[in-house]
Design a protein around this motif. Structure first.
Motif, mmCIF file in Angstrom:
data_model
loop_
_atom_site.group_PDB
_atom_site.id
_atom_site.type_symbol
_atom_site.label_atom_id
_atom_site.label_comp_id
_atom_site.label_asym_id
_atom_site.label_seq_id
_atom_site.Cartn_x
_atom_site.Cartn_y
_atom_site.Cartn_z
ATOM 1 N N LEU A 42 -13.347 45.917 -22.480
ATOM 2 C CA LEU A 42 -11.804 45.766 -23.146
ATOM 3 C C LEU A 42 -12.044 47.436 -24.330
ATOM 4 O O LEU A 42 -11.009 47.715 -24.755
ATOM 5 N N THR A 43 -13.132 46.403 -24.771
ATOM 6 C CA THR A 43 -12.912 47.367 -26.509
ATOM 7 C C THR A 43 -13.553 48.850 -26.094
ATOM 8 O O THR A 43 -12.147 49.584 -26.806
ATOM 9 N N LEU A 44 -13.717 49.072 -25.140
ATOM 10 C CA LEU A 44 -14.323 50.637 -24.813
ATOM 11 C C LEU A 44 -12.949 51.304 -24.409
ATOM 12 O O LEU A 44 -12.678 52.006 -24.339
ATOM 13 N N ALA A 45 -12.591 50.309 -23.481
ATOM 14 C CA ALA A 45 -11.288 50.885 -22.394
ATOM 15 C C ALA A 45 -9.749 51.734 -23.614
ATOM 16 O O ALA A 45 -9.502 52.191 -23.321
ATOM 17 N N TRP A 46 -10.281 50.595 -24.319
ATOM 18 C CA TRP A 46 -8.662 50.607 -25.843
ATOM 19 C C TRP A 46 -9.602 51.587 -26.422
ATOM 20 O O TRP A 46 -8.418 52.867 -26.385
ATOM 21 N N TRP A 47 -10.857 52.022 -26.860
ATOM 22 C CA TRP A 47 -11.295 53.482 -27.536
ATOM 23 C C TRP A 47 -10.457 54.233 -26.995
ATOM 24 O O TRP A 47 -10.009 55.348 -27.701
ATOM 25 N N LEU A 48 -10.720 54.132 -25.048
ATOM 26 C CA LEU A 48 -10.388 55.780 -24.544
ATOM 27 C C LEU A 48 -9.181 55.919 -24.409
ATOM 28 O O LEU A 48 -8.341 56.696 -24.055
ATOM 29 N N LEU A 49 -8.273 54.701 -24.244
ATOM 30 C CA LEU A 49 -6.795 54.297 -23.668
ATOM 31 C C LEU A 49 -6.260 54.578 -24.187
ATOM 32 O O LEU A 49 -4.426 54.507 -24.070
ATOM 33 N N ALA A 50 -6.047 54.163 -25.514
ATOM 34 C CA ALA A 50 -4.750 53.177 -25.695
ATOM 35 C C ALA A 50 -5.229 53.551 -27.867
ATOM 36 O O ALA A 50 -3.882 53.184 -28.197
ATOM 37 N N SER A 51 -6.630 53.711 -28.998
ATOM 38 C CA SER A 51 -6.348 53.874 -30.002
ATOM 39 C C SER A 51 -5.339 55.354 -30.025
ATOM 40 O O SER A 51 -5.662 56.417 -29.529
ATOM 41 N N ARG A 52 -5.513 55.557 -31.457
ATOM 42 C CA ARG A 52 -5.448 56.694 -31.923
ATOM 43 C C ARG A 52 -5.715 57.483 -32.339
ATOM 44 O O ARG A 52 -5.139 58.647 -32.535
ATOM 45 N N ALA A 53 -6.706 57.923 -31.765
ATOM 46 C CA ALA A 53 -7.838 58.629 -32.378
ATOM 47 C C ALA A 53 -8.000 59.403 -31.467
ATOM 48 O O ALA A 53 -7.597 59.797 -30.169
ATOM 49 N N PRO A 54 -7.994 61.138 -32.214
ATOM 50 C CA PRO A 54 -7.671 62.499 -31.535
ATOM 51 C C PRO A 54 -8.761 62.193 -29.975
ATOM 52 O O PRO A 54 -10.290 61.416 -30.408
ATOM 53 N N ARG A 55 -8.566 62.893 -29.351
ATOM 54 C CA ARG A 55 -9.377 62.529 -28.225
ATOM 55 C C ARG A 55 -10.791 63.695 -28.436
ATOM 56 O O ARG A 55 -11.750 62.732 -27.570
ATOM 57 N N ARG A 56 -11.408 64.444 -29.487
ATOM 58 C CA ARG A 56 -12.473 64.434 -29.220
ATOM 59 C C ARG A 56 -13.039 63.353 -29.838
ATOM 60 O O ARG A 56 -14.884 63.847 -29.460
ATOM 61 N N ALA A 57 -12.764 62.833 -30.153
ATOM 62 C CA ALA A 57 -13.286 61.695 -31.614
ATOM 63 C C ALA A 57 -13.022 60.541 -30.602
ATOM 64 O O ALA A 57 -14.544 59.694 -30.449
ATOM 65 N N ARG A 58 -12.468 60.080 -29.272
ATOM 66 C CA ARG A 58 -12.829 59.402 -28.830
ATOM 67 C C ARG A 58 -13.496 59.676 -27.620
ATOM 68 O O ARG A 58 -14.632 59.256 -27.228
ATOM 69 N N LEU A 59 -14.289 61.300 -26.916
ATOM 70 C CA LEU A 59 -15.194 60.977 -26.450
ATOM 71 C C LEU A 59 -16.641 60.953 -27.079
ATOM 72 O O LEU A 59 -17.149 61.069 -26.406
ATOM 73 N N ILE A 60 -15.719 61.714 -28.026
ATOM 74 C CA ILE A 60 -18.087 61.360 -28.886
ATOM 75 C C ILE A 60 -18.597 59.794 -29.255
ATOM 76 O O ILE A 60 -19.179 59.775 -29.355
ATOM 77 N N GLY A 61 -17.526 58.610 -29.523
ATOM 78 C CA GLY A 61 -17.257 57.808 -29.900
ATOM 79 C C GLY A 61 -18.276 57.398 -28.165
ATOM 80 O O GLY A 61 -18.924 56.331 -28.356
ATOM 81 N N LEU A 62 -17.474 58.224 -26.877
ATOM 82 C CA LEU A 62 -18.067 57.688 -25.689
ATOM 83 C C LEU A 62 -19.783 57.638 -25.239
ATOM 84 O O LEU A 62 -20.366 57.295 -24.819
ATOM 85 N N SER A 63 -19.829 59.019 -26.245
ATOM 86 C CA SER A 63 -21.112 59.731 -26.028
ATOM 87 C C SER A 63 -22.017 58.656 -26.968
ATOM 88 O O SER A 63 -22.980 58.264 -26.670
#
Length: 227
Positions: A42-63
């Motif tokens: 759920l935390t990861l889903a929030w980070w990828l889909l609902a956080s206000r972080a830039p798209r690039r930051a979301r992908l880096i965070g996922l990696s």
């Protein structure tokens, strides 16, 4: 920012409830893997889909999360042991991310993203420094630091057992003996023996011997113990 904090609080509440009222290994399994796993997803889903972080930051965070998970899993001697360690680690990943987001709330995004990255790396390094020695009876992994001797190494370092003669066990079990797994009849009860209920004076320890790790049950017949 608030969803991961709420997720962490709910996770904590559920785990405390299971610790207080859980009675079986099913509850332990839920507390070890299911609840933290759902919270982490759920935390990861929030980070990828609902956080206000830039798209690039979301992908880096996922990696970074994928790399941390892989590091923990493959840090052990088997994937199974690594998976058990990961299950133990997930709750702390969730707690750490929530704490960082809460504490760094007034700060600028540039600082917060580095703080999140650092806490993921620190958690991964912390758990990679651990070694899963075995799985306990409660299904939780038994862990120790990598630089400390394992249970098998400590057992190998024990002095050889001194010969004590050959044990001649009676052919029939007497009242009070424990001749089989779970005792006589395998019903896990002792018949014909009375125990004191006055624990103001606890039983006296008669002897002790370090025999190393073991997973078998004891059998007691007469004056002998077998395992």
């Amino acid at each position: 920012m608030w969803p991961p904090i709420v997720i962490a609080v709910v996770q904590l509440a559920v785990l405390l409830f299971l610790e207080r009222y859980g009675r079986t290994n099913i509850h332990n399994a839920v507390a070890l893997g299911v609840v933290p796993g759902i919270a982490a997803l759920l935390t990861l889903a929030w980070w990828l889909l609902a956080s206000r972080a830039p798209r690039r930051a979301r992908l880096i965070g996922l990696s970074l999360v994928i790399a941390a998970v892989a590091a923990v899993v493959f840090s052990q001697r088997s994937v199974e042991m690594g998976g058990m360690l990961l299950a133990l680690a997930l709750r702390y990943f969730v707690y750490s991310a929530a704490i960082v987001l809460l504490v760094s709330f007034p700060a600028r995004w540039k600082f917060r993203k580095w703080a999140l990255a650092m806490v993921i790396v620190i958690c991964a390094v912390f758990f990679c420094a651990m070694r899963v020695d075995s799985i306990g009876g409660d299904l939780f992994p038994v862990v120790s630091w990598r630089w400390k001797p394992s249970a098998a190494q400590r057992s190998a370092a024990l002095a050889g057992v001194d010969p004590q003669g050959r044990a001649e066990a009676p052919e029939e079990a007497a009242p009070g003996d424990w001749p089989d797994f779970l005792g006589h009849g395998r019903h896990n009860r002792v018949s014909g023996v009375r125990f004191s209920t006055n624990w103001d004076a606890p039983p006296r320890e008669i002897w002790r011997r370090n025999i190393g790790p073991g997973w078998s049950a004891f059998i007691g017949v007469g004056d002998y113990l077998f395992t």
